[in-house]
Design a protein around this motif. Structure first.
Motif, short mmCIF file in Angstrom:
data_model
loop_
_atom_site.label_atom_id
_atom_site.label_comp_id
_atom_site.label_asym_id
_atom_site.label_seq_id
_atom_site.Cartn_x
_atom_site.Cartn_y
_atom_site.Cartn_z
N SER A 163 38.08 6.47 -80.63
CA SER A 163 37.73 7.74 -81.36
C SER A 163 38.23 8.37 -81.53
O SER A 163 38.81 9.65 -82.04
CB SER A 163 36.22 7.37 -82.23
N ARG A 164 37.74 9.14 -80.70
CA ARG A 164 37.66 10.26 -79.43
C ARG A 164 39.22 10.52 -79.40
O ARG A 164 40.21 11.58 -79.60
CB ARG A 164 36.18 10.50 -78.32
N GLU A 165 39.99 9.50 -78.09
CA GLU A 165 41.58 9.56 -78.18
C GLU A 165 41.98 9.89 -79.09
O GLU A 165 43.35 10.57 -79.45
CB GLU A 165 41.77 8.02 -77.44
N MET A 166 41.49 9.40 -80.23
CA MET A 166 42.47 9.56 -81.46
C MET A 166 43.05 10.83 -82.06
O MET A 166 43.44 11.33 -82.61
CB MET A 166 42.38 9.26 -82.42
N THR A 167 41.25 11.47 -82.19
CA THR A 167 41.38 13.22 -82.28
C THR A 167 42.40 13.44 -81.94
O THR A 167 43.00 15.04 -81.80
CB THR A 167 40.18 13.36 -83.32
N TYR A 168 42.24 13.72 -80.56
CA TYR A 168 43.08 14.31 -79.91
C TYR A 168 44.81 13.79 -80.07
O TYR A 168 44.99 15.71 -79.94
CB TYR A 168 43.25 13.96 -77.76
N ASN A 183 49.31 16.07 -83.07
CA ASN A 183 50.96 16.18 -82.74
C ASN A 183 51.51 15.25 -83.48
O ASN A 183 52.59 15.59 -83.98
CB ASN A 183 50.82 15.90 -80.82
N THR A 184 51.19 14.56 -83.91
CA THR A 184 51.57 12.87 -84.22
C THR A 184 51.29 12.87 -85.54
O THR A 184 51.94 12.79 -86.19
CB THR A 184 51.21 11.64 -83.50
N SER A 185 50.19 13.25 -85.95
CA SER A 185 50.03 12.84 -87.67
C SER A 185 48.68 13.90 -88.12
O SER A 185 48.00 13.73 -88.78
CB SER A 185 49.56 11.57 -88.17
N PRO A 186 49.11 14.94 -88.51
CA PRO A 186 48.32 16.23 -89.04
C PRO A 186 47.42 15.91 -90.09
O PRO A 186 46.29 16.18 -89.91
CB PRO A 186 49.18 17.30 -88.89
N ASP A 187 48.59 14.85 -90.74
CA ASP A 187 47.58 14.76 -92.09
C ASP A 187 46.36 13.50 -92.22
O ASP A 187 45.54 13.64 -92.77
CB ASP A 187 48.37 13.92 -93.17
N LEU A 188 46.38 12.63 -90.91
CA LEU A 188 44.90 11.98 -90.89
C LEU A 188 44.04 12.96 -89.75
O LEU A 188 43.42 12.07 -89.59
CB LEU A 188 45.52 11.16 -89.95
#
Length: 297
Positions: free
Chosen positions: A87-92, A96-101
């Protein structure tokens, strides 16, 4: 006539001396037999109390991992740790990849972190529960058998055996049952650098706090010592040497019990001689149950 009386008197003295020597020898034999019987009886008492202690310790050790609760807790902690990390890696990566998420990813991270905190509280509760239930099992086992242990000789009496101390911990050198996840390569590399797991078995070491790097280093992920299954075979509860018992540290879940039971042996008709007799047993609980096809144990 005087010579006859002298000979007769000497004969009587000789017979009297022989009688006293015979009585002295007989008493020596009796005393020797009593001492030998007392020594044998003392060994018998010690063996019986040791047997009683062994059984009570095994019963207490089995209760520690009742229904594989330590194994399940280790698995939950390991999985929760991986969730927080991903989850932490996803927030990082999301900005850059999906700002809306980004908002959703932060919400997921917060939920996973909250779950880790709650899981640690549950682990502490389980630690206290395991200790209390194990102590109860040890006490009940001891109380159910103490009435049958009695001394064999009338001049030796023993008090009812009682618990002197109960300690919990683990067996030295036993890892946890939680395995390293090779899919999370960066996390695996981090854990390897900190020597958190055994590189040959890929099992995390026991009684560690597997801290995450970075912003989640404030969370606690304690993995406790518990024998992992080997080729699907679960390690049974068994007695262990006292020397390999490692006393509990850092509020880890306990996988071994060390019990000392004592009694008092009294010798003599007036019980003027007393001897304290303590015996100690150590036992480890049964190992983790192997996972099924869905990864649950």
């Amino acid at each position: 006539m005087s010579d006859f009386m002298t000979v007769k008197k000497a004969t009587r003295n000789y017979q009297g001396n022989m009688l006293w020597l015979s009585l002295l020898g007989f008493l020596t034999i009796i005393i020797g037999l009593m001492v030998g019987a007392s020594f044998i009886n003392l060994l018998f008492v010690q063996n019986q109390v040791q047997k009683l202690t062994d059984e009570a310790t095994i019963n207490g050790a089995v209760k520690l991992n009742d229904n594989n609760r330590i194994g399940q807790m280790n698995d939950l902690i390991s999985h929760c740790r991986q969730l927080v990390y991903t989850s932490r890696e996803m927030t990082y990566s999301v900005p850059n990849t999906s700002p809306d998420l980004q908002l959703l990813s932060q919400q997921i991270l917060d939920e996973d972190r909250a779950a880790a905190v709650e899981l640690e509280q549950e682990r502490k509760r389980l630690q206290a529960l395991c200790a209390n239930e194990s102590k109860k099992a040890i006490t009940e086992s001891l109380d159910s058998q103490t009435s049958i242990y009695r001394s064999l000789l009338p001049w030796l009496r023993m008090q009812t055996p009682h618990i002197v101390s109960v300690e919990f911990g683990s067996v030295k050198g036993v890892t946890s049952n939680a395995t390293m996840n090779p899919v999370l390569e960066e996390l695996a590399s981090h854990d390897k650098s900190l020597k958190l797991y055994d590189e040959s078995s890929k099992l995390y070491f026991g009684n560690i706090d597997a801290k995450l790097p970075g912003d989640d280093s404030d969370l606690t992920f304690k993995l406790s010592s518990l024998a992992a299954p080997v080729n699907g075979t679960v390690s049974p509860a068994r007695l262990a040497l006292v020397d390999i018992f490692d006393k509990q540290k850092g509020q880890q879940l306990q996988s071994a019990a060390k019990v000392t039971v004592g009694t008092e042996v009294k010798a003599g008709s007036l019980s003027e001689h007393k001897q304290d007799l303590n015996v100690t047993s150590t036992a480890t609980t049964n190992g983790a149950i192997p996972p099924d096809g869905f990864g649950w144990r």
